[in-house]
Write a protein that holds these residues in place. Structure first.
Motif, short mmCIF file in Angstrom:
data_model
loop_
_atom_site.label_atom_id
_atom_site.label_comp_id
_atom_site.label_asym_id
_atom_site.label_seq_id
_atom_site.Cartn_x
_atom_site.Cartn_y
_atom_site.Cartn_z
N LYS A 1 0.83 -1.20 0.00
CA LYS A 1 0.00 0.00 0.00
C LYS A 1 0.86 1.25 0.00
O LYS A 1 0.60 2.20 -0.73
N ALA A 2 1.93 1.25 0.78
CA ALA A 2 2.83 2.39 0.82
C ALA A 2 3.61 2.53 -0.49
O ALA A 2 3.93 3.65 -0.90
N ALA A 3 3.91 1.40 -1.14
CA ALA A 3 4.68 1.43 -2.38
C ALA A 3 3.79 1.62 -3.60
O ALA A 3 4.29 1.72 -4.72
N ASN A 4 2.47 1.65 -3.41
CA ASN A 4 1.51 1.88 -4.49
C ASN A 4 1.59 0.77 -5.55
O ASN A 4 1.59 1.04 -6.74
N THR A 5 1.67 -0.49 -5.10
CA THR A 5 1.76 -1.63 -6.01
C THR A 5 0.60 -2.59 -5.76
O THR A 5 -0.17 -2.40 -4.81
N TYR B 1 -4.32 -2.29 -4.36
CA TYR B 1 -4.03 -1.79 -5.69
C TYR B 1 -4.13 -0.28 -5.66
O TYR B 1 -5.13 0.28 -5.20
N LYS B 2 -3.09 0.38 -6.11
CA LYS B 2 -3.01 1.85 -6.11
C LYS B 2 -3.36 2.44 -4.74
O LYS B 2 -4.19 3.33 -4.61
N SER B 3 -2.75 1.90 -3.71
CA SER B 3 -2.90 2.37 -2.33
C SER B 3 -4.32 2.25 -1.80
O SER B 3 -4.70 2.95 -0.87
N CYS B 4 -5.12 1.40 -2.38
CA CYS B 4 -6.48 1.16 -1.90
C CYS B 4 -6.60 -0.29 -1.47
O CYS B 4 -6.27 -1.20 -2.25
N LEU B 5 -7.06 -0.51 -0.26
CA LEU B 5 -7.21 -1.86 0.28
C LEU B 5 -8.60 -2.39 -0.04
O LEU B 5 -9.62 -1.78 0.31
N PHE B 6 -8.64 -3.52 -0.76
CA PHE B 6 -9.89 -4.18 -1.12
C PHE B 6 -9.99 -5.50 -0.38
O PHE B 6 -8.98 -6.08 0.02
N GLU B 7 -11.22 -5.97 -0.24
CA GLU B 7 -11.45 -7.29 0.33
C GLU B 7 -12.52 -7.98 -0.50
O GLU B 7 -13.49 -7.35 -0.91
N GLY B 8 -12.33 -9.26 -0.74
CA GLY B 8 -13.30 -10.04 -1.51
C GLY B 8 -13.80 -11.21 -0.72
O GLY B 8 -13.02 -12.00 -0.21
N GLU B 9 -15.12 -11.32 -0.63
CA GLU B 9 -15.74 -12.45 0.06
C GLU B 9 -15.99 -13.55 -0.96
O GLU B 9 -16.64 -13.32 -1.98
N LYS B 10 -15.48 -14.76 -0.68
CA LYS B 10 -15.61 -15.88 -1.61
C LYS B 10 -16.83 -16.71 -1.23
O LYS B 10 -17.08 -16.95 -0.05
N TYR B 11 -17.57 -17.13 -2.27
CA TYR B 11 -18.72 -18.00 -2.08
C TYR B 11 -18.54 -19.23 -2.96
O TYR B 11 -18.25 -19.12 -4.14
N ILE B 12 -18.73 -20.40 -2.37
CA ILE B 12 -18.50 -21.66 -3.07
C ILE B 12 -19.84 -22.27 -3.47
O ILE B 12 -20.84 -22.12 -2.76
N ALA C 1 -14.28 -2.04 -0.95
CA ALA C 1 -13.14 -1.28 -0.46
C ALA C 1 -13.34 -1.02 1.03
O ALA C 1 -14.45 -0.70 1.47
N HIS C 2 -12.26 -1.15 1.80
CA HIS C 2 -12.36 -0.90 3.24
C HIS C 2 -12.63 0.58 3.52
O HIS C 2 -13.43 0.90 4.39
N ASP C 3 -11.94 1.45 2.81
CA ASP C 3 -12.10 2.88 3.02
C ASP C 3 -12.44 3.50 1.67
O ASP C 3 -11.61 3.51 0.75
N THR C 4 -13.65 4.02 1.54
CA THR C 4 -14.07 4.56 0.25
C THR C 4 -13.30 5.82 -0.14
O THR C 4 -13.26 6.16 -1.32
N ASP C 5 -12.68 6.48 0.81
CA ASP C 5 -11.87 7.66 0.47
C ASP C 5 -10.62 7.28 -0.32
O ASP C 5 -10.08 8.09 -1.06
N GLU C 6 -10.16 6.05 -0.17
CA GLU C 6 -8.98 5.59 -0.89
C GLU C 6 -9.27 5.30 -2.36
O GLU C 6 -8.34 5.08 -3.14
N LEU C 7 -10.54 5.28 -2.76
CA LEU C 7 -10.90 4.97 -4.14
C LEU C 7 -10.59 6.11 -5.11
O LEU C 7 -10.69 5.91 -6.32
N GLU C 8 -10.21 7.25 -4.60
CA GLU C 8 -9.91 8.38 -5.47
C GLU C 8 -8.76 8.03 -6.40
O GLU C 8 -7.71 7.58 -5.97
#
Length: 130
Positions: free
Chosen positions: A36-40, A58-69, A85-92
């Motif tokens: 996140k700090a390295a923007n990778t 991705y691009k300093s934005c933390l995402f989370e995905g819930e998997k369903y089987i 996204a955990h923090d919607t402000d990071e989506l900018e």
């Protein structure tokens, strides 16, 4: 005898210290924060555990995905991933092409999955391109 016990305790303390240092550097949350700090792009996932969510940066934005089987034609696979996204402000600064890149990376790991974006990301995907 006491000297031998003292040496044994020192050896145990050093082994515990080395173990703690190794665990610190192998910690996936620490690697997420570094990415996140390295923007990778960096993804933490346990493909063998369908109950554990996917986390990625991705691009300093933390995402989370819930998997369903669910069942596919041949076996049980992850068939649905809900991403938010955990923090919607990071989506900018996140564009539609960035979301397509994320979908491509998820589909590489889970080819039978349908990716569903949660609010507010789904608003970007649903808008028409002029």
């Amino acid at each position: 005898m006491i000297v031998l016990l003292f040496r044994l305790l020192i050896f145990i303390a050093l082994a515990l210290l080395v173990y703690t240092i190794v665990q610190y550097f192998r910690n996936p949350d620490r690697k997420l924060q570094l990415a996140k700090a390295a923007n990778t792009f960096y993804m933490v996932d346990d493909p063998g555990n369908s109950k554990k969510n996917i986390q990625f940066v991705y691009k300093s934005c933390l995402f989370e995905g819930e998997k369903y089987i669910d069942a596919t034609e041949e076996s049980f696979e992850v068939v649905d991933i809900h991403v938010f996204a955990h923090d919607t402000d990071e989506l900018e600064g996140i564009t539609r092409d960035d979301l397509y890149f994320i979908e491509k990376e998820l589909l590489i790991r889970y080819p039978h999955a349908a990716i569903t974006w949660k609010y507010p990301i789904n608003k970007l995907i649903l808008t028409t391109i002029d």
